[in-house]
Design an enzyme around this catalytic site. Structure first.
Site, mmCIF file in Angstrom:
data_model
loop_
_atom_site.group_PDB
_atom_site.id
_atom_site.type_symbol
_atom_site.label_atom_id
_atom_site.label_comp_id
_atom_site.label_asym_id
_atom_site.label_seq_id
_atom_site.Cartn_x
_atom_site.Cartn_y
_atom_site.Cartn_z
ATOM 1 N N TYR A 5 0.832 -1.208 0.000
ATOM 2 C CA TYR A 5 0.000 0.000 0.000
ATOM 3 C C TYR A 5 0.872 1.265 0.000
ATOM 4 O O TYR A 5 0.767 2.103 -0.899
ATOM 5 C CB TYR A 5 -0.901 -0.016 1.236
ATOM 6 C CG TYR A 5 -1.923 1.097 1.275
ATOM 7 C CD1 TYR A 5 -2.965 1.144 0.351
ATOM 8 C CD2 TYR A 5 -1.854 2.092 2.239
ATOM 9 C CE1 TYR A 5 -3.909 2.161 0.396
ATOM 10 C CE2 TYR A 5 -2.804 3.111 2.283
ATOM 11 C CZ TYR A 5 -3.825 3.139 1.361
ATOM 12 O OH TYR A 5 -4.758 4.141 1.403
ATOM 13 N N GLU A 60 4.113 1.855 -0.571
ATOM 14 C CA GLU A 60 5.029 2.102 -1.682
ATOM 15 C C GLU A 60 4.269 2.283 -2.994
ATOM 16 O O GLU A 60 4.700 3.039 -3.861
ATOM 17 C CB GLU A 60 6.050 0.968 -1.768
ATOM 18 C CG GLU A 60 7.275 1.288 -2.594
ATOM 19 C CD GLU A 60 8.118 2.459 -2.061
ATOM 20 O OE1 GLU A 60 8.020 2.808 -0.876
ATOM 21 O OE2 GLU A 60 8.871 3.041 -2.871
ATOM 22 N N ARG A 91 -10.151 -1.399 10.591
ATOM 23 C CA ARG A 91 -9.561 -0.166 11.107
ATOM 24 C C ARG A 91 -10.103 0.167 12.485
ATOM 25 O O ARG A 91 -11.174 -0.288 12.886
ATOM 26 C CB ARG A 91 -9.734 0.974 10.114
ATOM 27 C CG ARG A 91 -8.599 0.905 9.090
ATOM 28 C CD ARG A 91 -8.700 1.919 8.047
ATOM 29 N NE ARG A 91 -9.726 1.567 7.099
ATOM 30 C CZ ARG A 91 -9.875 2.167 5.924
ATOM 31 N NH1 ARG A 91 -9.055 3.126 5.575
ATOM 32 N NH2 ARG A 91 -10.826 1.799 5.108
ATOM 33 N N TYR A 97 -4.031 -2.803 20.194
ATOM 34 C CA TYR A 97 -2.785 -3.452 19.770
ATOM 35 C C TYR A 97 -1.598 -2.769 20.436
ATOM 36 O O TYR A 97 -1.556 -1.528 20.536
ATOM 37 C CB TYR A 97 -2.632 -3.388 18.245
ATOM 38 C CG TYR A 97 -3.733 -4.108 17.479
ATOM 39 C CD1 TYR A 97 -4.515 -5.097 18.081
ATOM 40 C CD2 TYR A 97 -3.971 -3.817 16.140
ATOM 41 C CE1 TYR A 97 -5.515 -5.762 17.368
ATOM 42 C CE2 TYR A 97 -4.964 -4.474 15.424
ATOM 43 C CZ TYR A 97 -5.733 -5.441 16.043
ATOM 44 O OH TYR A 97 -6.716 -6.089 15.339
ATOM 45 N N GLY A 153 -0.964 0.496 23.310
ATOM 46 C CA GLY A 153 -1.932 1.556 23.035
ATOM 47 C C GLY A 153 -1.336 2.958 23.116
ATOM 48 O O GLY A 153 -2.057 3.943 23.086
ATOM 49 N N ASP A 183 3.689 -1.094 12.380
ATOM 50 C CA ASP A 183 2.608 -0.185 12.796
ATOM 51 C C ASP A 183 3.259 1.145 13.213
ATOM 52 O O ASP A 183 4.051 1.176 14.151
ATOM 53 C CB ASP A 183 1.882 -0.812 13.990
ATOM 54 C CG ASP A 183 0.519 -0.204 14.233
ATOM 55 O OD1 ASP A 183 -0.472 -0.794 13.785
ATOM 56 O OD2 ASP A 183 0.449 0.857 14.875
ATOM 57 N N ARG A 231 1.525 9.507 14.393
ATOM 58 C CA ARG A 231 1.126 10.098 13.113
ATOM 59 C C ARG A 231 0.268 11.320 13.379
ATOM 60 O O ARG A 231 -0.721 11.249 14.093
ATOM 61 C CB ARG A 231 0.379 9.091 12.259
ATOM 62 C CG ARG A 231 0.125 9.622 10.866
ATOM 63 C CD ARG A 231 -0.724 8.711 10.050
ATOM 64 N NE ARG A 231 -0.065 7.495 9.652
ATOM 65 C CZ ARG A 231 -0.713 6.340 9.497
ATOM 66 N NH1 ARG A 231 -1.998 6.265 9.716
ATOM 67 N NH2 ARG A 231 -0.068 5.271 9.106
HETATM 68 N N1 UDP Z 1 -5.585 -0.786 16.246
HETATM 69 C C1 UDP Z 1 -5.897 -1.329 17.499
HETATM 70 N N2 UDP Z 1 -6.923 -2.222 17.563
HETATM 71 C C2 UDP Z 1 -7.664 -2.591 16.485
HETATM 72 C C3 UDP Z 1 -7.352 -2.021 15.219
HETATM 73 C C4 UDP Z 1 -6.297 -1.122 15.134
HETATM 74 O O1 UDP Z 1 -5.255 -1.013 18.514
HETATM 75 O O2 UDP Z 1 -8.579 -3.416 16.647
HETATM 76 C C5 UDP Z 1 -4.463 0.191 16.172
HETATM 77 C C6 UDP Z 1 -3.455 -0.111 15.069
HETATM 78 O O3 UDP Z 1 -2.470 -1.005 15.533
HETATM 79 C C7 UDP Z 1 -2.900 1.280 14.807
HETATM 80 C C8 UDP Z 1 -4.084 2.205 15.061
HETATM 81 O O4 UDP Z 1 -5.008 1.445 15.844
HETATM 82 O O5 UDP Z 1 -1.873 1.593 15.722
HETATM 83 C C9 UDP Z 1 -4.767 2.679 13.791
HETATM 84 O O6 UDP Z 1 -5.019 1.548 13.000
HETATM 85 P P1 UDP Z 1 -5.868 1.576 11.676
HETATM 86 O O7 UDP Z 1 -5.854 0.187 11.128
HETATM 87 O O8 UDP Z 1 -7.188 2.196 11.925
HETATM 88 O O9 UDP Z 1 -5.108 2.579 10.691
HETATM 89 P P2 UDP Z 1 -3.563 2.855 10.377
HETATM 90 O O10 UDP Z 1 -3.330 4.214 10.910
HETATM 91 O O11 UDP Z 1 -2.697 1.846 11.061
HETATM 92 O O12 UDP Z 1 -3.490 2.768 8.910
#
Ligand code: UDP
Length: 309
Positions: A146, A148, A187, A205, A208, A274, A278
């Protein structure tokens, strides 16, 4: 005469909200989707609209397309949950698919907005991220298909601008949420809301402490249309997102508070690559276009949660 606007990925979360906005502004809209991640229900309310036409196509495949004045190229699976399952499709939609749309923009002399992503910054060493930061992407990692491919998509937009003078603008979209995200999308916002509403524990994940900055979809869509509508912007790139940075653990607690449930938080392993932090720097778009988000996380989450009930 009404402007004819093409939206690729019209069945997706952002695409369907954009179709709504464009139809309201009186445009004739041609939506393209192959429903690999988009959902027909997202656009079912427009299928009988006189100004809406749906084409079930894969933008990766060369195909004759109707002449249009504007193209929003949004088509791509974008959830990290899809990166393991559909890496080849994702890598190609953002490269071959983007090339096809640029060729179409060139053929029609249409303006184009390319939906790039904050993922081009990878796991950023610069915080917050400005458009001039070149990023820190693991090209061979699981997110590489995604990250790259969106980077190469941006390279293609520059190449078509330089070689053919295609009027293409790029937006790097940061985390966005709102109604119409699939509850099983993977997401974080739809996942947490779905878990809280069904009385399950929220799966955070890692510990946190990683951060994201969440933009409500209505704000984002206004940003997209503003970038398209400005004249004299060709080949500019803008960050589009909300600067309000929050840890994932705090987000989980906020959602638990609003839903008012007995669910708690459980911790799961952090996925590979991860990003730790951001947050967009949106100074460029604020200064040049006067756009900024104005819906608070609190209000946006409440509206989103209501829509899931
Ligand atoms: N995340 C989480 N639990 C979930 C789904 C995602 O803690 O059930 C975390 C994920 O590891 C990341 C953040 O939430 O740190 C945002 O994840 P997402 O998939 O929404 O978007 P990303 O910013 O990673 O593209």
């Amino acid at each position: 005469m009404a402007k004819r606007t093409m939206v690729t990925g019209c069945g997706g979360f952002l695409g369907s909200h954009l179709v709504d906005e464009l139809l309201q502004s009186g445009r004739e809209v041609i939506g393209i989707d192959n429903f690999s991640s988009g959902q027909k229900e997202n656009i079912s309310e427009y299928t009988d609209h006189n100004n809406f036409k749906l084409l079930n196509r894969n933008v990766r495949l060369p195909d004759s397309l109707p002449t249009v004045d504007e193209i929003y190229h949004l088509a791509s699976q974008a959830s990290p949950a899809d990166f393991t399952e559909y890496p080849v499709e994702i890598a190609l939609v953002n490269t071959q698919g983007t090339r096809n749309m640029l060729d179409h923009a060139l053929a029609c002399d249409a303006k184009m907005v390319f939906a790039s992503t904050s993922e081009v910054y990878g796991d950023p060493e610069v915080h917050p991220q400005t458009e001039s930061y070149n990023g820190n992407v693991n090209i061979r990692g699981v997110r590489g298909c995604y990250d790259e491919s969106k980077r190469f998509g941006e390279t293609l937009t520059e190449a078509y601008y330089r070689k053919h003078n295609v009027d293409v603008r790029t937006v790097r979209i940061f985390n966005t949420y709102g109604p119409k995200m699939r509850p099983d999308d993977g997401r974080v916002v739809p996942t947490f809301i779905d878990q809280a509403l069904s009385g399950n524990d929220l799966t955070v994940y890692g510990d946190g402490s990683q951060t994201r900055s969440f933009c409500y979809v209505d704000d984002l869509i206004h940003g997209l249309t503003q970038v398209m509508e400005q004249s004299e912007l060709d080949h500019r790139v803008y960050n589009l997102g909300n600067e309000n940075e929050i840890t994932i653990k705090t987000l989980a607690k906020k959602i638990l508070d609003i839903v008012n449930t007995n669910s708690s938080i459980v911790y799961k392993p952090l996925p590979e690559d991860d990003p730790e932090r951001r947050k967009p720097n949106i100074t460029r778009i604020q200064k040049e276009l006067g756009w900024e988000p104005n819906i608070s996380l609190e209000n946006g989450l409440k509206t989103t949660i209501d829509s899931y009930k």
